[in-house]
Design an enzyme around this catalytic site. Structure first.
Site, short mmCIF file in Angstrom:
data_model
loop_
_atom_site.label_atom_id
_atom_site.label_comp_id
_atom_site.label_asym_id
_atom_site.label_seq_id
_atom_site.Cartn_x
_atom_site.Cartn_y
_atom_site.Cartn_z
CG HIS A 222 -4.01 0.79 -8.19
ND1 HIS A 222 -4.87 -0.05 -7.54
CD2 HIS A 222 -4.41 0.78 -9.50
CE1 HIS A 222 -5.76 -0.53 -8.40
NE2 HIS A 222 -5.50 -0.06 -9.60
CG HIS A 261 -10.22 0.60 -0.52
ND1 HIS A 261 -11.30 0.97 -1.30
CD2 HIS A 261 -9.53 -0.31 -1.25
CE1 HIS A 261 -11.25 0.30 -2.44
NE2 HIS A 261 -10.19 -0.48 -2.44
CG ASP A 312 -2.09 -4.30 -2.34
OD1 ASP A 312 -2.39 -5.33 -2.97
OD2 ASP A 312 -1.95 -3.19 -2.87
NE ARG A 337 -8.31 -6.15 -10.36
CZ ARG A 337 -8.29 -5.22 -9.39
NH1 ARG A 337 -8.23 -3.96 -9.72
NH2 ARG A 337 -8.38 -5.56 -8.11
C1 LIG Z 1 -5.47 -3.03 -4.26
C2 LIG Z 1 -5.42 -1.61 -4.00
O1 LIG Z 1 -5.08 -0.83 -4.86
S1 LIG Z 1 -5.87 -1.11 -2.46
C3 LIG Z 1 -5.01 0.43 -2.23
C4 LIG Z 1 -3.53 0.21 -2.10
N1 LIG Z 1 -2.86 1.44 -1.71
C5 LIG Z 1 -2.30 1.61 -0.50
O2 LIG Z 1 -2.31 0.74 0.35
C6 LIG Z 1 -1.60 2.92 -0.30
C7 LIG Z 1 -1.91 3.54 1.07
N2 LIG Z 1 -3.26 4.03 1.10
C8 LIG Z 1 -3.60 5.24 0.55
O3 LIG Z 1 -2.73 6.00 0.06
C9 LIG Z 1 -5.03 5.64 0.54
O4 LIG Z 1 -5.73 5.06 1.61
C10 LIG Z 1 -5.74 5.27 -0.79
C11 LIG Z 1 -4.91 5.80 -1.99
C12 LIG Z 1 -5.88 3.78 -0.92
C13 LIG Z 1 -7.12 5.92 -0.79
O5 LIG Z 1 -6.96 7.29 -0.82
P1 LIG Z 1 -8.14 8.28 -0.39
O6 LIG Z 1 -9.42 7.83 -0.92
O7 LIG Z 1 -7.68 9.64 -0.74
O8 LIG Z 1 -8.11 8.07 1.20
P2 LIG Z 1 -9.08 8.70 2.28
O9 LIG Z 1 -9.90 9.80 1.69
O10 LIG Z 1 -9.80 7.58 2.91
O11 LIG Z 1 -8.06 9.31 3.31
C14 LIG Z 1 -8.54 9.85 4.52
C15 LIG Z 1 -7.40 10.30 5.39
O12 LIG Z 1 -6.67 9.16 5.85
C16 LIG Z 1 -5.32 9.26 5.49
N3 LIG Z 1 -4.83 7.98 5.05
C17 LIG Z 1 -5.45 7.20 4.15
N4 LIG Z 1 -4.71 6.08 3.97
C18 LIG Z 1 -3.63 6.20 4.77
C19 LIG Z 1 -2.53 5.38 5.02
N5 LIG Z 1 -2.36 4.24 4.38
N6 LIG Z 1 -1.60 5.80 5.90
C20 LIG Z 1 -1.75 6.98 6.54
N7 LIG Z 1 -2.78 7.79 6.35
C21 LIG Z 1 -3.72 7.41 5.47
C22 LIG Z 1 -5.28 10.25 4.32
O13 LIG Z 1 -4.04 10.88 4.21
C23 LIG Z 1 -6.39 11.18 4.68
O14 LIG Z 1 -5.91 12.09 5.63
P3 LIG Z 1 -6.24 13.64 5.47
O15 LIG Z 1 -7.74 13.72 5.51
O16 LIG Z 1 -5.54 14.24 6.65
O17 LIG Z 1 -5.67 14.02 4.15
O1 LIG Z 2 -10.68 -0.17 -5.86
C1 LIG Z 2 -9.63 0.46 -5.68
O2 LIG Z 2 -9.56 1.71 -5.67
C2 LIG Z 2 -8.35 -0.24 -5.47
C3 LIG Z 2 -8.51 -1.70 -5.19
O3 LIG Z 2 -8.79 -2.11 -4.09
C4 LIG Z 2 -8.37 -2.62 -6.30
O4 LIG Z 2 -8.21 -2.18 -7.46
O5 LIG Z 2 -8.40 -3.84 -6.06
#
Ligand SMILES: CC(=O)SCCNC(=O)CCNC(=O)[C@H](O)C(C)(C)COP(=O)(O)OP(=O)(O)OC[C@H]1O[C@@H](n2cnc3c(N)ncnc32)[C@H](O)[C@@H]1OP(=O)(O)O
Ligand SMILES: O=C([O-])CC(=O)C(=O)O
Length: 375
Positions: A222, A261, A312, A337
């Site tokens: 997150h 995302h 991010d 936030r």
């Molecule tokens: C402001 C915020 O909070 S924005 C989010 C910040 N977090 C990050 O940047 C962390 C990296 N990103 C992630 O871990 C994820 O994309 C999340 C947590 C944001 C979303 O998770 P989910 O909803 O479960 O992702 P989603 O269902 O779209 O994933 C689909 C596939 O892509 C992969 N994937 C998603 N994000 C990434 C990534 N950053 N790097 C590599 N692979 C990824 C998943 O592992 C998944 O693969 P699988 O089907 O083989 O398991």
């Molecule tokens: O909506 C989400 O899951 C994460 C995000 O982008 C935020 O909190 O800004």
């Protein structure tokens, strides 16, 4: 926007309640606060306008904005016992733990009324005090300086940079901070906000709501992703080196922080905005590495995985160009936030039922208790 295939895990795609605060992935460029498109807000509004929109239900006119900023400015002081607590937190503590403890301590010193009649005072107080709180700890623990938090800064954006660097920041940096705080202010039922709403639904106090939300935001999946992205990109000296390393990480099935995302499918509308600011800052500092590295990561991730930068990723380089230490990236997210969290707490309280979902049981069938001597 392309519909995502929804599974039950992580409550993905399931509605867990109603909100009038924000839409994610539904209209306009994909993100609206009370109906206003994020592009318009980020381009035109100061963060205080957005906080007012979220907490008081409308964009303020000039008189209201001036009064609101003056009110927040008057709420920046740190109580002496809170300073003592901050001075006792070690230098190597995680700044998000400092935020969590600082928020909790504030709740001990300035406890919300149990009928919530003073909720807005506490919400504004947290908005006003958080930048100084984290930077007081940072400057004391890292430089032995008791920084003045009751500054002449005109805004929360300026206050953050002023209390961090202990001097008036340059206007370009203040503009970037306004945009950044606007972008991070609110995002519907993300993990930290949902944490806060669950807490609010028990009719707990606002400091518990925010303390819990800070804990959820801390994680690298997150809010912590902006720091994790910086830790990654700073290792690479060129775009080619970045590409080779990203390819290796993908091969090893490692997560690349700052990409993907839970709701957006093709792009995060906040990315283009912060990317543009990062580009401006790169030009200002004469950067020839970090911005190129970031752009290459973006291109490779899209080419290889159709994964896009979330809010991010380009925040990492933008903050770095402004001389903000990486460990303070996620606390800035908190400073913003907290507007969304507290607006959600108010919304939950206004139409409350305790949030208590069910679980699908996957454990043992019913069985007989075994006396301790027979186990
Ligand atoms: C402001 C915020 O909070 S924005 C989010 C910040 N977090 C990050 O940047 C962390 C990296 N990103 C992630 O871990 C994820 O994309 C999340 C947590 C944001 C979303 O998770 P989910 O909803 O479960 O992702 P989603 O269902 O779209 O994933 C689909 C596939 O892509 C992969 N994937 C998603 N994000 C990434 C990534 N950053 N790097 C590599 N692979 C990824 C998943 O592992 C998944 O693969 P699988 O089907 O083989 O398991
Ligand atoms: O909506 C989400 O899951 C994460 C995000 O982008 C935020 O909190 O800004």
């Amino acid at each position: 926007m392309v519909d995502k295939k929804l599974g039950g895990a992580g409550l993905r795609g399931q509605s867990a309640g109603e909100t009038a605060l924000c839409t994610v992935g539904k209209t306009g460029s994909g993100l609206t606060y009370r109906g206003y498109d994020i592009k318009d807000l980020a381009a035109n509004a100061q963060f205080e306008e957005v906080a007012h929109l979220l907490l008081y239900g409308k964009l303020p006119n000039q008189t209201e904005l001036t009064a609101y900023k003056a009110r927040l400015k008057g709420m920046r002081g740190l109580p002496a016992p809170l300073k003592v607590v901050l001075e006792n937190i070690p230098k190597d503590a995680h700044p998000m733990d400092v935020m969590r403890t600082g928020c909790s301590m504030l709740g001990n010193l300035e406890t919300e009324q149990s009928d919530f009649s003073d909720q807005l005072d506490h919400m504004d107080r947290m908005l006003a005090v958080f930048p100084g709180l984290i930077n007081y700890w940072y400057n004391f623990s890292h430089h032995g300086i008791r920084v003045e938090v009751e500054t002449e800064a005109d805004s929360i954006a300026e206050q953050f940079l002023w209390t961090l660097h202990n001097k008036k920041p340059e206007p370009l940096h203040v503009d970037v901070m306004h945009a950044s705080l606007v972008l991070y202010a609110e995002h519907e039922f993300n993990a930290s906000t949902f944490t806060g709403r669950v807490c609010a639904s028990t009719l707990s106090d606002i400091h518990s709501v925010v303390t819990g939300a800070i804990g959820s935001l801390r994680g690298p999946l997150h809010g912590g992703a902006n720091e994790a992205a910086m830790d990654m990109i700073e290792n690479w000296q060129s775009a080619d080196e970045a590409e080779a390393n990203i390819m290796g990480m993908l091969e090893r099935k490692e997560k690349i922080m700052g990409f993907g995302h839970a709701v957006y499918r093709e792009s995060d509308p906040r990315n283009a905005i912060i990317k543009e600011w990062s580009n401006k800052l790169a030009e200002q500092v004469g950067d020839t590495r970090l911005y190129d590295v970031s752009e290459r990561c973006e291109a490779v991730m899209w080419r290889e995985k159709k994964l896009f930068c979330n809010a991010d990723f380009f925040h990492a380089s933008a903050y770095n160009f402004m001389g903000i230490p990486t460990k303070l990236f996620t606390p800035i997210f908190v400073c913003s936030r907290v507007a969304g969290w507290t607006a959600h707490a108010m919304e939950q309280r206004a139409n409350n039922r305790i949030i208590r979902p069910s679980a699908d049981y996957i454990g043992e069938d019913a069985r007989d208790y075994v006396a301790i001597e027979n186990r």
